[in-house]
Motif scaffolding. Structure first.
Motif, short mmCIF file in Angstrom:
data_model
loop_
_atom_site.label_atom_id
_atom_site.label_comp_id
_atom_site.label_asym_id
_atom_site.label_seq_id
_atom_site.Cartn_x
_atom_site.Cartn_y
_atom_site.Cartn_z
N GLY A 206 0.80 -1.36 -0.54
CA GLY A 206 -0.10 0.46 -0.15
C GLY A 206 0.80 0.98 -0.18
O GLY A 206 0.39 1.94 -1.27
N VAL A 207 2.15 0.95 0.68
CA VAL A 207 1.92 2.08 0.97
C VAL A 207 3.11 2.66 0.10
O VAL A 207 3.59 3.44 -1.03
N LEU A 208 3.58 1.56 -1.08
CA LEU A 208 4.94 1.56 -2.17
C LEU A 208 3.90 2.27 -3.84
O LEU A 208 4.21 3.02 -4.08
N VAL A 209 2.06 1.86 -3.70
CA VAL A 209 1.34 2.12 -4.31
C VAL A 209 1.44 3.50 -3.91
O VAL A 209 1.47 4.79 -5.62
N ARG A 214 2.35 9.85 -6.09
CA ARG A 214 2.81 10.58 -5.39
C ARG A 214 3.87 11.37 -6.26
O ARG A 214 3.96 12.72 -7.13
N ARG A 215 4.59 10.26 -6.56
CA ARG A 215 5.66 10.86 -8.28
C ARG A 215 4.89 11.29 -9.61
O ARG A 215 5.69 11.40 -10.08
N GLU A 220 7.42 12.34 -11.92
CA GLU A 220 8.52 12.56 -12.05
C GLU A 220 8.15 11.40 -12.65
O GLU A 220 7.96 10.34 -12.17
N PRO A 221 9.78 10.51 -13.31
CA PRO A 221 9.55 9.78 -13.98
C PRO A 221 8.61 8.15 -12.39
O PRO A 221 9.95 8.41 -11.37
#
Length: 221
Positions: A206-209, A214-215, A220-221
């Motif tokens: 969940g945090v990675l997604v 956010r990026r 951001e790429p």
């Protein structure tokens, strides 16, 4: 030698379209881990509930039915949400993973409390309690596939490819999770710590997604 932006501008339209429609690479490890955690829960929760309410053909059937029904209903709910809120599908997936992880982290404590309250109830009633204890997180698990398929399809415009790729990687992760839990985690860590490992995987996903989203918002790429 032309600069990278110029080379990109000179790329054939067909190449640009293929790149735009390709599956995003981050989907595969994320959904692999999601599938692994789901099967760890199934193995752990079955053992925990059977230890509380006993094990026989009826109790096994009730727990498996809860998983199958929850996955089916969750899939319907996830599909409806992905159609209604296509732009929010990935965020909803992340929230579902975090919700599963939070439930999983406290699930065995909850099972123990409910077992004390329901001690001595009839066999059928005990099966109903076991069903209710697992059906909510399994609903969230069932919703994850259609949410990601909805997102992937909006990019690839190919439902079959999106569903096939994601279902394959999720099933592969599920097989790995079941093997890992039965072969290593339960014997080495025990039920509670194994559940915490699965919960950590869900919350990590969940945090990675959310970080990916956010990026993207920042360009951001």
């Amino acid at each position: 030698m032309p600069s990278q932006p110029l080379a990109t501008e000179l790329a054939p339209p067909a190449a640009k379209q293929r790149k735009a429609r390709a599956m995003e690479p981050w989907l595969f490890p994320v959904f692999f881990l999601s599938g692994s955690a789901a099967l760890v829960y199934q193995v752990v929760w079955q053992r925990a509930l059977h230890g509380i309410y006993g094990i026989d053909i009826l109790s096994v059937t009730i727990v498996v039915t809860a998983f199958m029904l929850g996955l089916g209903l969750g899939s319907l709910a996830g599909g409806a949400l992905s159609r209604r809120y296509p732009q929010a599908a990935v965020m909803l997936f992340a929230l579902a993973e975090i919700g599963i992880g939070l439930y999983g982290a406290f699930s065995l404590r909850l099972f123990a409390v409910i077992a004390d309250i329901t001690h001595g109830i009839g066999h059928v009633a005990a099966g109903g309690v076991a069903f209710l204890l697992v059906v909510l997180p399994v609903l969230l698990m069932g919703a994850t596939l259609p949410l990601l398929v909805g997102h992937a399809t909006s990019r690839s415009r190919n439902v079959g490819r999106s569903l096939g790729n994601l279902y394959f990687i999720n099933t592969l992760g599920a097989a790995f999770g079941a093997f890992l839990a039965a072969r290593y985690l339960l014997g080495g860590l025990g039920l509670r710590a194994t559940t915490h490992v699965a919960a950590a995987l869900n919350i990590l996903v969940g945090v990675l997604v959310m970080m990916v989203l956010r990026r993207r918002r920042r360009g951001e790429p």
